[in-house]
Design a protein around this motif. Structure first.
Motif, short mmCIF file in Angstrom:
data_model
loop_
_atom_site.label_atom_id
_atom_site.label_comp_id
_atom_site.label_asym_id
_atom_site.label_seq_id
_atom_site.Cartn_x
_atom_site.Cartn_y
_atom_site.Cartn_z
N PHE A 144 0.84 -1.20 0.00
CA PHE A 144 0.00 0.00 0.00
C PHE A 144 0.88 1.25 0.00
CE2 PHE A 144 -3.49 -2.36 2.61
CZ PHE A 144 -4.07 -2.84 1.44
N ASP A 145 0.35 2.31 -0.60
CA ASP A 145 1.01 3.60 -0.55
C ASP A 145 0.42 4.46 0.56
OD1 ASP A 145 2.82 3.19 -2.58
OD2 ASP A 145 1.43 3.85 -4.14
N VAL A 146 1.29 5.25 1.16
CA VAL A 146 0.90 6.26 2.15
C VAL A 146 1.30 7.60 1.55
CG1 VAL A 146 1.40 7.18 4.45
CG2 VAL A 146 1.23 4.70 4.10
N VAL A 147 0.33 8.43 1.24
CA VAL A 147 0.65 9.76 0.69
C VAL A 147 0.90 10.70 1.86
CG1 VAL A 147 -0.10 11.63 -0.79
CG2 VAL A 147 -0.80 9.28 -1.32
N VAL A 148 2.05 11.35 1.82
CA VAL A 148 2.48 12.21 2.92
C VAL A 148 2.41 13.66 2.46
CG1 VAL A 148 4.42 12.78 4.46
CG2 VAL A 148 4.00 10.39 3.79
N THR A 149 1.62 14.46 3.18
CA THR A 149 1.50 15.89 2.84
C THR A 149 1.96 16.72 4.03
OG1 THR A 149 -0.79 15.85 3.61
CG2 THR A 149 -0.43 15.62 1.23
N GLY A 150 2.50 17.89 3.74
CA GLY A 150 2.92 18.76 4.83
C GLY A 150 3.77 19.89 4.30
N ASP A 151 4.00 20.87 5.17
CA ASP A 151 4.75 22.05 4.78
C ASP A 151 6.13 22.11 5.43
OD1 ASP A 151 2.53 22.83 3.28
OD2 ASP A 151 1.63 23.85 5.00
N ASP A 152 6.45 21.12 6.24
CA ASP A 152 7.74 21.09 6.94
C ASP A 152 8.50 19.86 6.44
OD1 ASP A 152 8.86 21.84 10.19
OD2 ASP A 152 9.61 20.13 9.05
N ALA A 153 9.60 20.10 5.72
CA ALA A 153 10.32 19.00 5.07
C ALA A 153 10.86 17.99 6.07
CB ALA A 153 11.47 19.57 4.23
N ASP A 154 11.37 18.46 7.19
CA ASP A 154 11.92 17.52 8.19
C ASP A 154 10.81 16.65 8.78
OD1 ASP A 154 14.40 18.57 7.78
OD2 ASP A 154 14.36 19.88 9.55
N ALA A 155 9.66 17.27 9.05
CA ALA A 155 8.54 16.50 9.62
C ALA A 155 8.06 15.45 8.61
CB ALA A 155 7.40 17.45 10.00
N LYS A 156 8.00 15.84 7.34
CA LYS A 156 7.58 14.87 6.32
C LYS A 156 8.58 13.72 6.21
CE LYS A 156 5.86 16.40 2.32
NZ LYS A 156 5.76 17.30 1.14
N ALA A 157 9.85 14.05 6.32
CA ALA A 157 10.88 12.99 6.23
C ALA A 157 10.73 12.03 7.41
CB ALA A 157 12.27 13.63 6.22
N THR A 158 10.44 12.55 8.58
CA THR A 158 10.24 11.69 9.76
C THR A 158 9.08 10.73 9.54
OG1 THR A 158 11.11 13.38 11.24
CG2 THR A 158 9.66 11.73 12.23
N VAL A 159 7.96 11.25 9.02
CA VAL A 159 6.77 10.42 8.84
C VAL A 159 6.97 9.45 7.67
CG1 VAL A 159 4.28 10.47 8.40
CG2 VAL A 159 5.32 12.17 9.90
N THR A 160 7.67 9.90 6.65
CA THR A 160 7.99 9.01 5.52
C THR A 160 8.80 7.81 6.02
OG1 THR A 160 7.94 10.81 3.93
CG2 THR A 160 9.30 8.90 3.34
N GLY A 161 9.80 8.08 6.83
CA GLY A 161 10.63 6.99 7.37
C GLY A 161 9.81 6.05 8.23
N LEU A 162 8.94 6.62 9.05
CA LEU A 162 8.12 5.79 9.94
C LEU A 162 7.21 4.88 9.12
CD1 LEU A 162 7.15 5.28 12.90
CD2 LEU A 162 5.36 6.98 12.45
N ALA A 163 6.54 5.45 8.12
CA ALA A 163 5.63 4.64 7.30
C ALA A 163 6.40 3.52 6.61
CB ALA A 163 4.93 5.53 6.27
N GLU A 164 7.57 3.84 6.09
CA GLU A 164 8.31 2.84 5.31
C GLU A 164 8.95 1.77 6.20
OE1 GLU A 164 10.55 4.71 2.13
OE2 GLU A 164 8.64 4.69 1.01
N ASP A 165 9.01 2.01 7.49
CA ASP A 165 9.50 0.97 8.40
C ASP A 165 8.48 -0.16 8.55
OD1 ASP A 165 11.89 2.23 8.85
OD2 ASP A 165 11.27 3.19 10.71
#
Ligand SMILES: NC(=O)c1ccc[n+]([C@@H]2O[C@H](COP(=O)([O-])OP(=O)(O)OC[C@H]3O[C@@H](n4cnc5c(N)ncnc54)[C@H](OP(=O)(O)O)[C@@H]3O)[C@@H](O)[C@H]2O)c1
Length: 216
Positions: A152-173
């Motif tokens: 499944f894909d998780v689409v990540v939206t946000g205006d803070d690049a660091d916060a998006k990177a954190t959530v991207t990493g979490l989802a992909e774990d």
């Protein structure tokens, strides 16, 4: 990382807690308005998958967490954010919420006046706390069925690049999840609006329960 799931006693919270505890080394804190309910849910999840899981009242769950997921009904997001605001420290707030209305023909996207649940969360969040939209298109039933494998894909939206990177990493774990950058937080409505479509497809087509999306 320490991941707090506010309302983690509910459906999507359970699914995320089970998958995070089973597939990752992150600490999972199940949040609830009632501490005893959080502790009981955490104990059940731990019995199912092991891992690092504990239960706390929502504000205590948020305290010290790196990521705080708002796994509560969309129309209670504002009060939930306000209830934990003093505990957010350096956390990233994650909004999986989708506003939906049930009509005769099926479910319809019903966003709050802010445009999306993620933007509502951002409006409620204290200054400086970044909000990221994610996980809206996952089905709790698919996550909680531990025998089920998926892509499944998780689409990540946000205006803070660091916060998006954190959530991207979490989802992909989590095994089987791929995170895709969906752009700014104001794109969250487009992501949230896919969820009633998935539910309507699942309801009307044989063998399609607990659908997710994979973009190819
Ligand atoms: N279910 C899914 O498959 C799915 C998929 C994608 C996204 N989502 C989104 O994820 C969010 C949670 O969905 P869900 O299906 O997990 O919801 P849910 O099971 O109905 O509720 C989750 C938790 O929210 C808490 N809650 C209930 N009323 C509340 C209130 N008035 N104020 C604060 N907390 C309250 C409860 O926890 P306590 O009683 O322990 O506090 C409950 O266990 C929603 O925004 C939904 O749109 C759900």
């Amino acid at each position: 990382m320490r991941v707090a799931l506010l309302g983690g006693t509910g459906d999507i919270g359970e699914g995320l807690a089970l998958r995070l505890a089973r597939d990752t080394d992150h600490e999972v804190v199940v949040g609830s308005r009632e501490e005893a309910k959080a502790e009981a849910a955490a104990a059940d999840y731990h019995d199912a998958v092991g891992g690092r899981i504990e239960g706390r009242q929502n504000a205590d769950a948020a305290a010290g967490a790196d990521v705080v997921v708002l796994a509560v009904p969309p129309y209670h997001v504002r009060e939930t954010v306000e209830a934990v605001a003093d505990s957010l420290d350096d956390a990233v707030l994650v909004s999986p919420g989708v506003g939906m209305a049930r009509e005769a023909g099926g479910f319809r996207y019903d966003p709050p006046p802010n445009g999306s649940v993620a933007e509502l969360a951002a409006d409620a969040a204290p200054d400086g706390v970044p909000v990221v939209g994610a996980f809206q298109n996952l089905a709790a039933g698919a996550l909680s069925d531990l025998d089920r494998t998926f892509e499944f894909d998780v689409v990540v939206t946000g205006d803070d690049a660091d916060a998006k990177a954190t959530v991207t990493g979490l989802a992909e774990d989590v095994e089987g999840l791929r995170a895709l950058d969906g752009g700014g937080l104001s794109n969250s409505a487009e992501v949230e609006a896919m969820t009633p479509l998935l539910i309507n497809l699942a309801a009307n087509n044989e063998g399609m329960h607990d659908l997710g999306v994979r973009f190819r």
